[in-house]
Design a protein around this motif. Sequence first.
Motif, PDB file in Angstrom:
ATOM      1  N   GLN A   1      -0.624  25.503  -5.994  1.00 46.98           N
ATOM      2  CA  GLN A   1      -0.457  24.154  -6.513  1.00 46.98           C
ATOM      3  C   GLN A   1       0.280  23.265  -5.514  1.00 46.98           C
ATOM      4  OE1 GLN A   1      -0.329  23.455 -10.365  1.00 46.98           O
ATOM      5  NE2 GLN A   1       0.193  21.337 -10.118  1.00 46.98           N
ATOM      6  N   ALA A   2       1.313  23.765  -4.852  1.00 46.07           N
ATOM      7  CA  ALA A   2       2.067  22.972  -3.888  1.00 46.07           C
ATOM      8  C   ALA A   2       1.170  22.514  -2.748  1.00 46.07           C
ATOM      9  CB  ALA A   2       3.256  23.765  -3.349  1.00 46.07           C
ATOM     10  N   LEU A   3       0.241  23.377  -2.342  1.00 41.87           N
ATOM     11  CA  LEU A   3      -0.680  23.007  -1.273  1.00 41.87           C
ATOM     12  C   LEU A   3      -1.590  21.860  -1.721  1.00 41.87           C
ATOM     13  CD1 LEU A   3      -1.744  23.614   1.557  1.00 41.87           C
ATOM     14  CD2 LEU A   3      -3.297  25.273   0.535  1.00 41.87           C
ATOM     15  N   GLY A   4      -2.056  21.909  -2.950  1.00 41.52           N
ATOM     16  CA  GLY A   4      -2.891  20.842  -3.496  1.00 41.52           C
ATOM     17  C   GLY A   4      -2.145  19.522  -3.603  1.00 41.52           C
ATOM     18  N   GLU A   5      -0.856  19.603  -4.005  1.00 40.37           N
ATOM     19  CA  GLU A   5      -0.042  18.373  -4.088  1.00 40.37           C
ATOM     20  C   GLU A   5       0.183  17.781  -2.708  1.00 40.37           C
ATOM     21  OE1 GLU A   5       3.587  19.125  -6.182  1.00 40.37           O
ATOM     22  OE2 GLU A   5       2.544  19.669  -8.027  1.00 40.37           O
ATOM     23  N   ARG A   6       0.418  18.650  -1.732  1.00 40.94           N
ATOM     24  CA  ARG A   6       0.625  18.157  -0.357  1.00 40.94           C
ATOM     25  C   ARG A   6      -0.644  17.508   0.180  1.00 40.94           C
ATOM     26  NH1 ARG A   6       3.101  23.098   2.576  1.00 40.94           N
ATOM     27  NH2 ARG A   6       3.378  24.010   0.540  1.00 40.94           N
ATOM     28  N   ALA A   8      -2.982  16.098  -1.609  1.00 34.85           N
ATOM     29  CA  ALA A   8      -3.143  14.834  -2.337  1.00 34.85           C
ATOM     30  C   ALA A   8      -2.195  13.773  -1.790  1.00 34.85           C
ATOM     31  CB  ALA A   8      -2.899  15.058  -3.832  1.00 34.85           C
ATOM     32  N   MET A   9      -0.943  14.195  -1.515  1.00 33.09           N
ATOM     33  CA  MET A   9       0.034  13.247  -0.972  1.00 33.09           C
ATOM     34  C   MET A   9      -0.387  12.789   0.427  1.00 33.09           C
ATOM     35  SD  MET A   9       4.129  13.642  -0.412  1.00 33.09           S
ATOM     36  CE  MET A   9       4.440  13.904  -2.137  1.00 33.09           C
ATOM     37  N   ALA A  10      -0.898  13.700   1.254  1.00 36.72           N
ATOM     38  CA  ALA A  10      -1.366  13.351   2.597  1.00 36.72           C
ATOM     39  C   ALA A  10      -2.539  12.381   2.514  1.00 36.72           C
ATOM     40  CB  ALA A  10      -1.743  14.607   3.375  1.00 36.72           C
ATOM     41  N   TYR A  14      -2.508   8.635   3.879  1.00 42.10           N
ATOM     42  CA  TYR A  14      -3.543   8.189   4.804  1.00 42.10           C
ATOM     43  C   TYR A  14      -4.221   6.918   4.283  1.00 42.10           C
ATOM     44  CZ  TYR A  14      -7.771   8.020   7.587  1.00 42.10           C
ATOM     45  OH  TYR A  14      -8.786   7.587   8.404  1.00 42.10           O
ATOM     46  N   ALA A  15      -4.528   6.916   2.994  1.00 46.20           N
ATOM     47  CA  ALA A  15      -5.174   5.736   2.398  1.00 46.20           C
ATOM     48  C   ALA A  15      -4.260   4.513   2.490  1.00 46.20           C
ATOM     49  CB  ALA A  15      -5.553   6.027   0.941  1.00 46.20           C
ATOM     50  N   ARG A  16      -2.972   4.697   2.211  1.00 41.35           N
ATOM     51  CA  ARG A  16      -2.013   3.573   2.300  1.00 41.35           C
ATOM     52  C   ARG A  16      -1.873   3.095   3.738  1.00 41.35           C
ATOM     53  NH1 ARG A  16      -1.861   1.598  -2.629  1.00 41.35           N
ATOM     54  NH2 ARG A  16      -1.281   3.176  -4.139  1.00 41.35           N
ATOM     55  N   ALA A  17      -1.825   4.034   4.663  1.00 46.66           N
ATOM     56  CA  ALA A  17      -1.710   3.662   6.081  1.00 46.66           C
ATOM     57  C   ALA A  17      -2.938   2.884   6.527  1.00 46.66           C
ATOM     58  CB  ALA A  17      -1.517   4.908   6.943  1.00 46.66           C
ATOM     59  N   ARG A  18      -4.099   3.302   6.070  1.00 45.77           N
ATOM     60  CA  ARG A  18      -5.348   2.593   6.400  1.00 45.77           C
ATOM     61  C   ARG A  18      -5.342   1.183   5.816  1.00 45.77           C
ATOM     62  NH1 ARG A  18      -8.597   1.138   9.733  1.00 45.77           N
ATOM     63  NH2 ARG A  18     -10.756   0.921   9.138  1.00 45.77           N
ATOM     64  N   GLU A  19      -4.882   1.034   4.566  1.00 47.59           N
ATOM     65  CA  GLU A  19      -4.781  -0.289   3.938  1.00 47.59           C
ATOM     66  C   GLU A  19      -3.818  -1.175   4.728  1.00 47.59           C
ATOM     67  OE1 GLU A  19      -3.583   0.299  -0.106  1.00 47.59           O
ATOM     68  OE2 GLU A  19      -5.462   1.300  -0.659  1.00 47.59           O
ATOM     69  N   LEU A  20      -2.708  -0.590   5.137  1.00 54.28           N
ATOM     70  CA  LEU A  20      -1.719  -1.343   5.912  1.00 54.28           C
ATOM     71  C   LEU A  20      -2.283  -1.765   7.259  1.00 54.28           C
ATOM     72  CD1 LEU A  20       1.185  -2.381   5.820  1.00 54.28           C
ATOM     73  CD2 LEU A  20       1.906  -0.189   6.780  1.00 54.28           C
ATOM     74  N   GLN A  21      -3.026  -0.863   7.887  1.00 52.41           N
ATOM     75  CA  GLN A  21      -3.653  -1.174   9.166  1.00 52.41           C
ATOM     76  C   GLN A  21      -4.673  -2.311   8.999  1.00 52.41           C
ATOM     77  OE1 GLN A  21      -5.908   2.099  10.826  1.00 52.41           O
ATOM     78  NE2 GLN A  21      -5.604   1.340  12.912  1.00 52.41           N
ATOM     79  N   LEU A  22      -5.439  -2.265   7.939  1.00 55.57           N
ATOM     80  CA  LEU A  22      -6.431  -3.310   7.669  1.00 55.57           C
ATOM     81  C   LEU A  22      -5.743  -4.650   7.388  1.00 55.57           C
ATOM     82  CD1 LEU A  22      -9.393  -4.050   7.254  1.00 55.57           C
ATOM     83  CD2 LEU A  22      -9.170  -3.338   4.871  1.00 55.57           C
ATOM     84  N   ALA A  23      -4.684  -4.637   6.581  1.00 56.73           N
ATOM     85  CA  ALA A  23      -3.936  -5.870   6.293  1.00 56.73           C
ATOM     86  C   ALA A  23      -3.320  -6.433   7.576  1.00 56.73           C
ATOM     87  CB  ALA A  23      -2.842  -5.596   5.256  1.00 56.73           C
ATOM     88  N   ASN A  24      -2.808  -5.564   8.431  1.00 53.52           N
ATOM     89  CA  ASN A  24      -2.225  -6.000   9.697  1.00 53.52           C
ATOM     90  C   ASN A  24      -3.284  -6.658  10.583  1.00 53.52           C
ATOM     91  OD1 ASN A  24      -0.121  -6.260  11.572  1.00 53.52           O
ATOM     92  ND2 ASN A  24      -0.804  -4.422  12.638  1.00 53.52           N
ATOM     93  N   GLU A  25      -4.477  -6.084  10.628  1.00 54.67           N
ATOM     94  CA  GLU A  25      -5.564  -6.659  11.424  1.00 54.67           C
ATOM     95  C   GLU A  25      -5.978  -8.015  10.855  1.00 54.67           C
ATOM     96  OE1 GLU A  25      -8.412  -7.319  14.281  1.00 54.67           O
ATOM     97  OE2 GLU A  25      -6.692  -5.974  14.265  1.00 54.67           O
ATOM     98  N   GLN A  26      -6.035  -8.148   9.538  1.00 52.70           N
ATOM     99  CA  GLN A  26      -6.379  -9.427   8.922  1.00 52.70           C
ATOM    100  C   GLN A  26      -5.321 -10.480   9.241  1.00 52.70           C
ATOM    101  OE1 GLN A  26      -6.823  -8.146   4.856  1.00 52.70           O
ATOM    102  NE2 GLN A  26      -9.039  -7.878   5.054  1.00 52.70           N
ATOM    103  N   LEU A  27      -4.047 -10.111   9.221  1.00 49.93           N
ATOM    104  CA  LEU A  27      -2.970 -11.037   9.595  1.00 49.93           C
ATOM    105  C   LEU A  27      -3.083 -11.444  11.057  1.00 49.93           C
ATOM    106  CD1 LEU A  27       0.148  -9.574   7.768  1.00 49.93           C
ATOM    107  CD2 LEU A  27      -0.900 -11.813   7.392  1.00 49.93           C
ATOM    108  N   ARG A  28      -3.382 -10.485  11.919  1.00 50.46           N
ATOM    109  CA  ARG A  28      -3.530 -10.791  13.342  1.00 50.46           C
ATOM    110  C   ARG A  28      -4.669 -11.778  13.561  1.00 50.46           C
ATOM    111  NH1 ARG A  28      -6.425 -10.145  17.337  1.00 50.46           N
ATOM    112  NH2 ARG A  28      -7.956  -8.797  16.365  1.00 50.46           N
ATOM    113  N   GLN A  29      -5.787 -11.564  12.869  1.00 54.42           N
ATOM    114  CA  GLN A  29      -6.925 -12.468  13.007  1.00 54.42           C
ATOM    115  C   GLN A  29      -6.602 -13.864  12.460  1.00 54.42           C
ATOM    116  OE1 GLN A  29     -10.253 -10.491  11.151  1.00 54.42           O
ATOM    117  NE2 GLN A  29     -10.447  -8.995  12.808  1.00 54.42           N
ATOM    118  N   ALA A  30      -5.897 -13.920  11.330  1.00 47.88           N
ATOM    119  CA  ALA A  30      -5.501 -15.213  10.766  1.00 47.88           C
ATOM    120  C   ALA A  30      -4.564 -15.938  11.723  1.00 47.88           C
ATOM    121  CB  ALA A  30      -4.828 -15.013   9.404  1.00 47.88           C
ATOM    122  N   HIS A  31      -3.624 -15.213  12.315  1.00 47.07           N
ATOM    123  CA  HIS A  31      -2.701 -15.816  13.280  1.00 47.07           C
ATOM    124  C   HIS A  31      -3.466 -16.327  14.499  1.00 47.07           C
ATOM    125  CE1 HIS A  31       0.330 -15.823  16.536  1.00 47.07           C
ATOM    126  NE2 HIS A  31       1.046 -16.391  15.589  1.00 47.07           N
ATOM    127  N   ALA A  32      -4.441 -15.554  14.964  1.00 49.80           N
ATOM    128  CA  ALA A  32      -5.246 -15.975  16.117  1.00 49.80           C
ATOM    129  C   ALA A  32      -6.033 -17.244  15.793  1.00 49.80           C
ATOM    130  CB  ALA A  32      -6.183 -14.850  16.545  1.00 49.80           C
TER     131      ALA A  32
END
Length: 170
Positions: A1-6, A8-10, A14-32
């Motif tokens: 179970q601990a392996l499954g939770e890890r 899921a957490m990973a 990863y999904a949150r990091a990808r969303e953050l990366q996408l939001a950062n790129e959108q901000l960069r483009q808006a600034h440009a």
Amino acid sequence: QALGEREAMAAELYARARELQLANEQLRQAHARERKVAVTLQEAMLQSPALARHPNIAVRYLPAAKGLNVCGDWYDVMDLPGFGFAVGVGDVVGHGLEAAAVMGMLRSALSAAIRALREPGRAMDVLDLYTRAGEGALASTAVKAVIDTHRRHITYSSAGHPPPVLAHAD
């Protein structure tokens, strides 16, 4: 179970990091995009058609910061019918599209005022009234000089800006 939770957490991280990366790129483009609009506005406003008719006037625009720093600095040269010409320099505090837009409004207002009144001090009074009605314009400086070429006389007024400098070629 601990392996499954890890796992899921990973996956969630990863999904949150990808969303953050996408939001950062959108901000960069808006600034440009904002920077491109501001640069276009500033370059258009720094055009002074009368400058070409005054070979004894040189303009050198150097932003204070390194790199492309769009801001509210401006200059203007205009012919005045009958007796000479006027020059102006100003600065709106701030950077980016807002400063460039306010710069354009103030430059145009002072240009119109000097054409109508012919006296730098009175034109600055009009500009002072105008700045009170506009967002972001109160922390601005300007200087306007009228050069009477027939009498060889210069009259200027400054609103917090350093006075103009007359420099000879030598």
